[in-house]
Design a protein around this motif. Structure first.
Motif, PDB file in Angstrom:
ATOM      1  N   THR A 299       0.871  -1.182   0.000  1.00  0.00           N
ATOM      2  CA  THR A 299       0.000   0.000   0.000  1.00  0.00           C
ATOM      3  C   THR A 299       0.904   1.226   0.000  1.00  0.00           C
ATOM      4  OG1 THR A 299      -1.693  -1.249   1.209  1.00  0.00           O
ATOM      5  CG2 THR A 299      -1.936   1.138   1.161  1.00  0.00           C
ATOM      6  N   TYR A 300       1.490   1.466  -1.144  1.00  0.00           N
ATOM      7  CA  TYR A 300       2.410   2.592  -1.355  1.00  0.00           C
ATOM      8  C   TYR A 300       2.538   2.782  -2.861  1.00  0.00           C
ATOM      9  CZ  TYR A 300       5.702  -1.255  -2.179  1.00  0.00           C
ATOM     10  OH  TYR A 300       6.295  -2.398  -2.646  1.00  0.00           O
ATOM     11  N   ASP A 301       3.038   3.946  -3.252  1.00  0.00           N
ATOM     12  CA  ASP A 301       3.265   4.219  -4.672  1.00  0.00           C
ATOM     13  C   ASP A 301       1.974   3.941  -5.464  1.00  0.00           C
ATOM     14  OD1 ASP A 301       4.822   5.066  -6.820  1.00  0.00           O
ATOM     15  OD2 ASP A 301       5.547   3.060  -7.256  1.00  0.00           O
ATOM     16  N   VAL A 302       2.005   3.015  -6.422  1.00  0.00           N
ATOM     17  CA  VAL A 302       0.817   2.735  -7.247  1.00  0.00           C
ATOM     18  C   VAL A 302      -0.074   1.657  -6.645  1.00  0.00           C
ATOM     19  CG1 VAL A 302       2.048   3.384  -9.341  1.00  0.00           C
ATOM     20  CG2 VAL A 302       2.040   0.992  -8.626  1.00  0.00           C
ATOM     21  N   PHE A 303       0.308   1.108  -5.502  1.00  0.00           N
ATOM     22  CA  PHE A 303      -0.429  -0.013  -4.905  1.00  0.00           C
ATOM     23  C   PHE A 303      -1.400   0.471  -3.833  1.00  0.00           C
ATOM     24  CE2 PHE A 303       3.817  -1.602  -6.061  1.00  0.00           C
ATOM     25  CZ  PHE A 303       3.469  -2.554  -6.997  1.00  0.00           C
ATOM     26  N   ASP A 304      -2.555  -0.230  -3.767  1.00  0.00           N
ATOM     27  CA  ASP A 304      -3.564   0.104  -2.760  1.00  0.00           C
ATOM     28  C   ASP A 304      -4.281  -1.167  -2.307  1.00  0.00           C
ATOM     29  OD1 ASP A 304      -5.039   1.725  -1.102  1.00  0.00           O
ATOM     30  OD2 ASP A 304      -6.475   2.329  -2.636  1.00  0.00           O
ATOM     31  N   GLU A 305      -3.507  -2.207  -2.011  1.00  0.00           N
ATOM     32  CA  GLU A 305      -4.111  -3.520  -1.774  1.00  0.00           C
ATOM     33  C   GLU A 305      -4.801  -3.637  -0.421  1.00  0.00           C
ATOM     34  OE1 GLU A 305      -2.124  -7.012  -2.983  1.00  0.00           O
ATOM     35  OE2 GLU A 305      -1.261  -6.111  -4.773  1.00  0.00           O
ATOM     36  N   ASP A 306      -4.369  -2.846   0.562  1.00  0.00           N
ATOM     37  CA  ASP A 306      -5.060  -2.866   1.858  1.00  0.00           C
ATOM     38  C   ASP A 306      -6.521  -2.442   1.732  1.00  0.00           C
ATOM     39  OD1 ASP A 306      -3.349  -3.916   3.705  1.00  0.00           O
ATOM     40  OD2 ASP A 306      -2.413  -2.009   4.224  1.00  0.00           O
ATOM     41  N   ARG A 307      -6.820  -1.681   0.704  1.00  0.00           N
ATOM     42  CA  ARG A 307      -8.198  -1.205   0.488  1.00  0.00           C
ATOM     43  C   ARG A 307      -9.134  -2.369   0.158  1.00  0.00           C
ATOM     44  NH1 ARG A 307     -11.213   3.276  -1.602  1.00  0.00           N
ATOM     45  NH2 ARG A 307     -12.662   2.676  -3.255  1.00  0.00           N
ATOM     46  N   TYR A 308      -8.603  -3.382  -0.503  1.00  0.00           N
ATOM     47  CA  TYR A 308      -9.466  -4.441  -1.037  1.00  0.00           C
ATOM     48  C   TYR A 308      -9.287  -5.801  -0.367  1.00  0.00           C
ATOM     49  CZ  TYR A 308      -9.613  -0.986  -4.810  1.00  0.00           C
ATOM     50  OH  TYR A 308      -9.745   0.167  -5.534  1.00  0.00           O
ATOM     51  N   PHE A 309      -8.059  -6.129   0.035  1.00  0.00           N
ATOM     52  CA  PHE A 309      -7.749  -7.507   0.410  1.00  0.00           C
ATOM     53  C   PHE A 309      -7.481  -7.673   1.900  1.00  0.00           C
ATOM     54  CE2 PHE A 309      -6.088  -7.210  -4.048  1.00  0.00           C
ATOM     55  CZ  PHE A 309      -7.030  -8.070  -4.622  1.00  0.00           C
ATOM     56  N   GLU A 310      -7.785  -8.870   2.373  1.00  0.00           N
ATOM     57  CA  GLU A 310      -7.401  -9.304   3.710  1.00  0.00           C
ATOM     58  C   GLU A 310      -6.070 -10.055   3.589  1.00  0.00           C
ATOM     59  OE1 GLU A 310      -8.056  -9.868   7.895  1.00  0.00           O
ATOM     60  OE2 GLU A 310      -8.858  -8.503   6.375  1.00  0.00           O
ATOM     61  N   PRO A 311      -5.088  -9.767   4.421  1.00  0.00           N
ATOM     62  CA  PRO A 311      -3.813 -10.480   4.321  1.00  0.00           C
ATOM     63  C   PRO A 311      -3.930 -11.925   4.791  1.00  0.00           C
ATOM     64  CG  PRO A 311      -3.785  -9.015   6.222  1.00  0.00           C
ATOM     65  CD  PRO A 311      -5.058  -8.730   5.477  1.00  0.00           C
ATOM     66  N   GLY A 312      -3.219 -12.819   4.113  1.00  0.00           N
ATOM     67  CA  GLY A 312      -3.162 -14.203   4.565  1.00  0.00           C
ATOM     68  C   GLY A 312      -2.347 -14.307   5.844  1.00  0.00           C
TER      69      GLY A 312
END
Length: 346
Positions: free
Chosen positions: A121-134
Motif C-alpha cells: 500500500t504505497y506508490d501505485v499499490f492500494d491492496e489494503d483497500r481491497y484484500f485481507e492479508p493471509g
C-alpha cells in the motif's frame, strides 16, 4: 519433472478471455509433458482490478469462472491460477471480504488456496483497500514427491538481509524455508520501472542463495491504463544463478525442469535463443511506451487514433510511438497551423 510458466497479458475484468488464455497455456503445457503450469498474479481477473473488487457480482462471477476452468483444464496437469478468494470470516470477524490468492486447480477441482500475506500500500499499490492479508505460508505436493511453496508478488520482497531492515513483520519466504520446501514459485504483477528488472533479479538471486531453494517467478505483461507490466519472468537455481528468462514486454511461455535427484532447477540451453537483449534504457523505455499505447487502445476497443502534430520533436515522438504500436494505417496525423507556425513545422 517439467514445469511451465505462462507469462500472460490479461484484460482487467474480462473473465472469459482471461480464462481462455489460461486454458490455452495449460493445453500447451500438457502437450509438452508438464506436470504444473504457473500463471501470474490475479491472472483470472487481471491486475489491478481495483473497484471491480467491491462488487459482489464480480466476486461471484470470478468464483464461478474459476470452478469452470478447473473442469475444462487437461486432467493430467496442475495449474496455479491467480484469483480472488472469499474471506468466509469476514462477517463475523471483520476485515476485508476477499483475499488475493493463488488457486491450485487439479483433476477438475479447486484443490487448494494460497493467500497473499504482504499487501503493498504505497506508490501505485492500494491492496489494503481491497484484500485481507493471509496469515500463513503454505505449500502443496506435486506428484507425491515435490514440495512447492507458493508466494504472491510482495511476499518475496521482505528479506531483511537484502534491505537492511524488515518492511513487514513476517517473511513468507523464510516461513516456507522452515517448512523445508523443495521449490518456491511466485505469481507476480510487478509494474515496470526503468532498471527494475535488474533489481528484481538481484533480490531473487540473493533469496535463492540465502535459503538454498530454487525460485520460479512469473510476472504479468501488458499495459493497463497508467500501469505497464514488463513480464521478464525468470528462474533461479538454488545457487542464485539465473537459468531462465522470458521475453520483455511480450507474452511468453517457457518450460523448465526440476531434477528430483539434485533437488534443483535445470537450465535448458535452447530455452533463451529467441530472447532479444535490451541494449540500453532508451530501448527499454521505448518498448514500454509502445506496449502501453497498444494495450490501452486495444483493451478499450479503439481501432484508430488521431494526433495533432505541431512539427516539433514531442509530437513527432508521439506519432512514432503510436505508429509502432498500432501500424501507420491506424494513425492519422492532423496539422493545426497558426500564423506563428514556421515553414519547417508545416
Amino acid at each position: 519433472m517439467k514445469i511451465a510458466i505462462a507469462q500472460l497479458n490479461p484484460t482487467v475484468g474480462d473473465l472469459t478471455a482471461n480464462s481462455q488464455r489460461i486454458l490455452n497455456a495449460a493445453e500447451k503445457a500438457a502437450e509438452a509433458g508438464c506436470h504444473l503450469l504457473l500463471t501470474t498474479e490475479l491472472s483470472l481477473t487481471g491486475y489491478p482490478p481495483r473497484d471491480l473488487l467491491i462488487r459482489p457480482s464480480f466476486i461471484e462471477a470470478t468464483t464461478e469462472k474459476l470452478q469452470q476452468l478447473a473442469i475444462d483444464l487437461p486432467p493430467q496437469i496442475a495449474v496455479l491460477v491467480g484469483t480472488i478468494q472469499q474471506n468466509l470470516d469476514y462477517q463475523t470477524k471483520g476485515g476485508n471480504p476477499i483475499f488475493n490468492s493463488a488457486a491450485l486447480l487439479e483433476k477438475g477441482k479447486v484443490k487448494q488456496y494460497f493467500q497473499k500475506r504482504l499487501l503493498p500500500t504505497y506508490d501505485v499499490f492500494d491492496e489494503d483497500r481491497y484484500f485481507e492479508p493471509g496469515l500463513e505460508s503454505d505449500f502443496f505436493v506435486l506428484e507425491d514427491t515435490l514440495k512447492i511453496g507458493v508466494t504472491i508478488c510482495e511476499d518475496l520482497w521482505n528479506d531483511e538481509l537484502f534491505w537492511g531492515k524488515r518492511n513487514y513483520p513476517c517473511n513468507p519466504f523464510q516461513d516456507l524455508a522452515h517448512l523445508e520446501v523443495d521449490l518456491v514459485v511466485n505469481l507476480s504483477a510487478s509494474p515496470y520501472q526503468v532498471g527494475k528488472q535488474k533489481f528484481r533479479q538481484s533480490l531473487i538471486s540473493h533469496t535463492a542463495k540465502r535459503y538454498n531453494i530454487p525460485i520460479l517467478y512469473a510476472n504479468q505483461v501488458g499495459g493497463n491504463d497508467d500501469l505497464i507490466f514488463d513480464g521478464c519472468s525468470f528462474a533461479f537455481n538454488k545457487n542464485g544463478d539465473k537459468i531462465l528468462s522470458l521475453k520483455p514486454f511480450e507474452t511468453d511461455f517457457a518450460v523448465i525442469e526440476f531434477d528430483t535427484q539434485t533437488q534443483d532447477l535445470i537450465a535448458n540451453s535452447n530455452q533463451n535463443q529467441d530472447i532479444k537483449l535490451i541494449e540500453n534504457e532508451d530501448q527499454e523505455i521505448w518498448l514500454a511506451l509502445v506496449l502501453g499505447v497498444k494495450d490501452y487502445v486495444q483493451k478499450c476497443g479503439f481501432s484508430k487514433v488521431v494526433l495533432g502534430l505541431s512539427g516539433g520533436i514531442d509530437s513527432a515522438l508521439v506519432a512514432a510511438i503510436a505508429t509502432e504500436a498500432l501500424g501507420k494505417e491506424n494513425v492519422l496525423g492532423v496539422l493545426m497551423p497558426s500564423p506563428y507556425s514556421s515553414d519547417h513545422s508545416i
